[in-house]
Design a protein around this motif. Sequence first.
Motif, short mmCIF file in Angstrom:
data_model
loop_
_atom_site.label_atom_id
_atom_site.label_comp_id
_atom_site.label_asym_id
_atom_site.label_seq_id
_atom_site.Cartn_x
_atom_site.Cartn_y
_atom_site.Cartn_z
N THR A 149 5.80 -6.73 -6.03
CA THR A 149 6.87 -6.80 -7.03
C THR A 149 6.33 -7.09 -8.43
OG1 THR A 149 7.33 -9.14 -6.58
CG2 THR A 149 8.62 -7.48 -5.35
N CYS A 150 5.04 -6.81 -8.62
CA CYS A 150 4.43 -6.93 -9.95
C CYS A 150 3.73 -5.62 -10.32
CB CYS A 150 3.46 -8.11 -9.99
SG CYS A 150 2.01 -7.92 -8.93
N HIS A 151 4.20 -4.55 -9.72
CA HIS A 151 3.66 -3.20 -9.92
C HIS A 151 3.76 -2.81 -11.39
CE1 HIS A 151 4.51 1.34 -9.12
NE2 HIS A 151 3.23 1.16 -9.36
N GLU B 187 -4.75 -4.22 -1.99
CA GLU B 187 -3.94 -3.74 -3.12
C GLU B 187 -3.59 -2.27 -2.91
OE1 GLU B 187 -3.94 -3.37 -8.00
OE2 GLU B 187 -5.75 -4.10 -7.01
N GLU B 188 -4.53 -1.52 -2.44
CA GLU B 188 -4.31 -0.09 -2.14
C GLU B 188 -3.13 0.08 -1.18
OE1 GLU B 188 -4.92 3.68 -2.89
OE2 GLU B 188 -6.65 2.46 -3.41
N GLU B 189 -3.10 -0.73 -0.13
CA GLU B 189 -2.02 -0.66 0.86
C GLU B 189 -0.68 -1.03 0.24
OE1 GLU B 189 -3.05 -2.97 4.30
OE2 GLU B 189 -5.01 -2.02 4.44
N CYS C 217 3.58 0.87 -0.99
CA CYS C 217 4.88 0.31 -0.57
C CYS C 217 5.76 -0.12 -1.75
CB CYS C 217 4.64 -0.92 0.31
SG CYS C 217 3.66 -0.59 1.78
N THR C 218 5.43 0.29 -2.95
CA THR C 218 6.21 -0.13 -4.12
C THR C 218 7.57 0.58 -4.14
OG1 THR C 218 5.14 1.55 -5.47
CG2 THR C 218 4.18 -0.66 -5.51
N GLU D 161 10.79 1.36 -13.12
CA GLU D 161 12.25 1.23 -13.14
C GLU D 161 12.74 0.04 -12.31
OE1 GLU D 161 14.74 2.94 -14.70
OE2 GLU D 161 13.27 4.10 -15.82
N THR D 162 12.11 -0.19 -11.17
CA THR D 162 12.54 -1.28 -10.30
C THR D 162 11.32 -1.87 -9.58
OG1 THR D 162 14.00 -1.90 -8.47
CG2 THR D 162 13.04 0.29 -8.38
N GLN D 163 11.45 -3.13 -9.19
CA GLN D 163 10.40 -3.80 -8.43
C GLN D 163 10.87 -4.15 -7.03
OE1 GLN D 163 7.34 -4.07 -9.31
NE2 GLN D 163 7.19 -4.39 -11.49
N GLU D 164 12.15 -4.05 -6.78
CA GLU D 164 12.66 -4.50 -5.47
C GLU D 164 13.33 -3.41 -4.72
OE1 GLU D 164 14.24 -8.52 -5.54
OE2 GLU D 164 13.89 -8.43 -7.69
#
Length: 107
Positions: free
Chosen positions: A48-50, A68-70, A74-75, A104-107
């Motif tokens: 959630t910090c993408h 981090e790659e994985e 999943c973002t 646009e979104t993190q969640e």
Amino acid sequence: MARITYISPAGVKTTVEAEDGSTVMQTALRNNVDGIVGECGGNALCATCHVYVDEAQFAGLGPIVDFEEELLDCTSSPRKDTSRLSCQIPVTGAVDGLIVRLPETQE
């Protein structure tokens, strides 16, 4: 200290001073930058910090490690070639002037 510019999806730019030894995520949270959530507190568990790093600066950040790659797969917003988790970008003099775009979104 390094200066980091965060650009919202609407194009609003927020430039802040970042403390050496912190991360791009911690800097955003300390400065109330909208668009960075950091639910896991920077432990690379939630994505959630993408952020999208400026193309010209991306290569200078070092390699993306396996976990981090994985997580980048999943973002909630689409992964791009310049996607990173901001909790995994340490603040040093080398990132002075860093520009990151928020998804646009993190969640």
